[in-house]
Write a protein that holds these residues in place. Sequence first.
Motif, PDB file in Angstrom:
ATOM      1  N   LYS A  65       0.492  -1.205  -0.106  1.00  0.00           N
ATOM      2  CA  LYS A  65      -0.208  -0.193   0.092  1.00  0.00           C
ATOM      3  C   LYS A  65       0.618   1.506  -0.002  1.00  0.00           C
ATOM      4  O   LYS A  65       0.761   2.484  -0.731  1.00  0.00           O
ATOM      5  CB  LYS A  65      -0.836   0.096   0.968  1.00  0.00           C
ATOM      6  CG  LYS A  65      -2.001   1.351   1.784  1.00  0.00           C
ATOM      7  CD  LYS A  65      -2.652   1.025   2.557  1.00  0.00           C
ATOM      8  CE  LYS A  65      -4.243   1.916   2.762  1.00  0.00           C
ATOM      9  NZ  LYS A  65      -3.083   3.777   2.895  1.00  0.00           N
ATOM     10  N   TYR A  66       1.870   1.564   0.919  1.00  0.00           N
ATOM     11  CA  TYR A  66       2.711   2.380   1.062  1.00  0.00           C
ATOM     12  C   TYR A  66       3.478   2.300   0.104  1.00  0.00           C
ATOM     13  O   TYR A  66       3.679   3.709  -1.054  1.00  0.00           O
ATOM     14  CB  TYR A  66       3.807   2.314   1.838  1.00  0.00           C
ATOM     15  CG  TYR A  66       4.746   3.295   2.342  1.00  0.00           C
ATOM     16  CD1 TYR A  66       4.285   4.208   3.101  1.00  0.00           C
ATOM     17  CD2 TYR A  66       6.105   3.133   1.487  1.00  0.00           C
ATOM     18  CE1 TYR A  66       5.501   5.499   3.264  1.00  0.00           C
ATOM     19  CE2 TYR A  66       7.282   3.749   2.014  1.00  0.00           C
ATOM     20  CZ  TYR A  66       6.851   5.673   2.637  1.00  0.00           C
ATOM     21  OH  TYR A  66       7.203   6.077   2.855  1.00  0.00           O
ATOM     22  N   GLU A  91       0.349   3.876  -2.749  1.00  0.00           N
ATOM     23  CA  GLU A  91       1.082   4.700  -2.921  1.00  0.00           C
ATOM     24  C   GLU A  91       2.133   6.269  -3.652  1.00  0.00           C
ATOM     25  O   GLU A  91       2.272   8.075  -3.344  1.00  0.00           O
ATOM     26  CB  GLU A  91       0.363   5.476  -1.153  1.00  0.00           C
ATOM     27  CG  GLU A  91      -0.521   4.714  -1.349  1.00  0.00           C
ATOM     28  CD  GLU A  91      -0.285   5.258   0.448  1.00  0.00           C
ATOM     29  OE1 GLU A  91       0.301   5.171   1.273  1.00  0.00           O
ATOM     30  OE2 GLU A  91      -2.064   5.035   0.958  1.00  0.00           O
ATOM     31  N   ASN A  92       3.419   5.242  -3.375  1.00  0.00           N
ATOM     32  CA  ASN A  92       4.515   6.328  -3.485  1.00  0.00           C
ATOM     33  C   ASN A  92       5.762   5.370  -5.171  1.00  0.00           C
ATOM     34  O   ASN A  92       6.728   5.691  -4.269  1.00  0.00           O
ATOM     35  CB  ASN A  92       5.307   6.198  -3.044  1.00  0.00           C
ATOM     36  CG  ASN A  92       5.160   7.003  -1.202  1.00  0.00           C
ATOM     37  OD1 ASN A  92       4.896   8.025  -1.550  1.00  0.00           O
ATOM     38  ND2 ASN A  92       4.406   6.252  -0.368  1.00  0.00           N
TER      39      ASN A  92
END
Length: 132
Positions: free
Chosen positions: A25-26, A29-30
């Motif tokens: 998920k991280y 998002e990046n």
Amino acid sequence: RDWSAFELTNAICDRNAAKVYKIAKYFGENPKRFPIQMTIATLAGQFIKLLRYHACREQRMSDSEISAELGVNPYFMRDYARYGKNYPVKSCMAAIAILREYDSRSKSNARGSASDGDLLVEVISRLMNRWI
């Protein structure tokens, strides 16, 4: 919290789904900081190293010989033994094939409308499948 591709590979090799999906998920998002192609390359490198681990075990090499062959600190041999149980040879080969497929998809129109984050979650889901 900042995550790294190495933490992702360790979580996958440990089959720690909760941690894997938090990291994915991280990363999703990046995407500029964690491009999917670099993540896939890191994952492939880990599974190739795990295949080499299995080959060394087959040759009945000691842990110190294996760590030298893999270029890792002997301290991590306990981790490789655990990873080897989670991903036997056939599973490593299947994982590498999956990673090759998604590397190709990430670089072509075969991805459809999927974002890098979507592709990453998809590839991780396939890697975490207990049947590979």
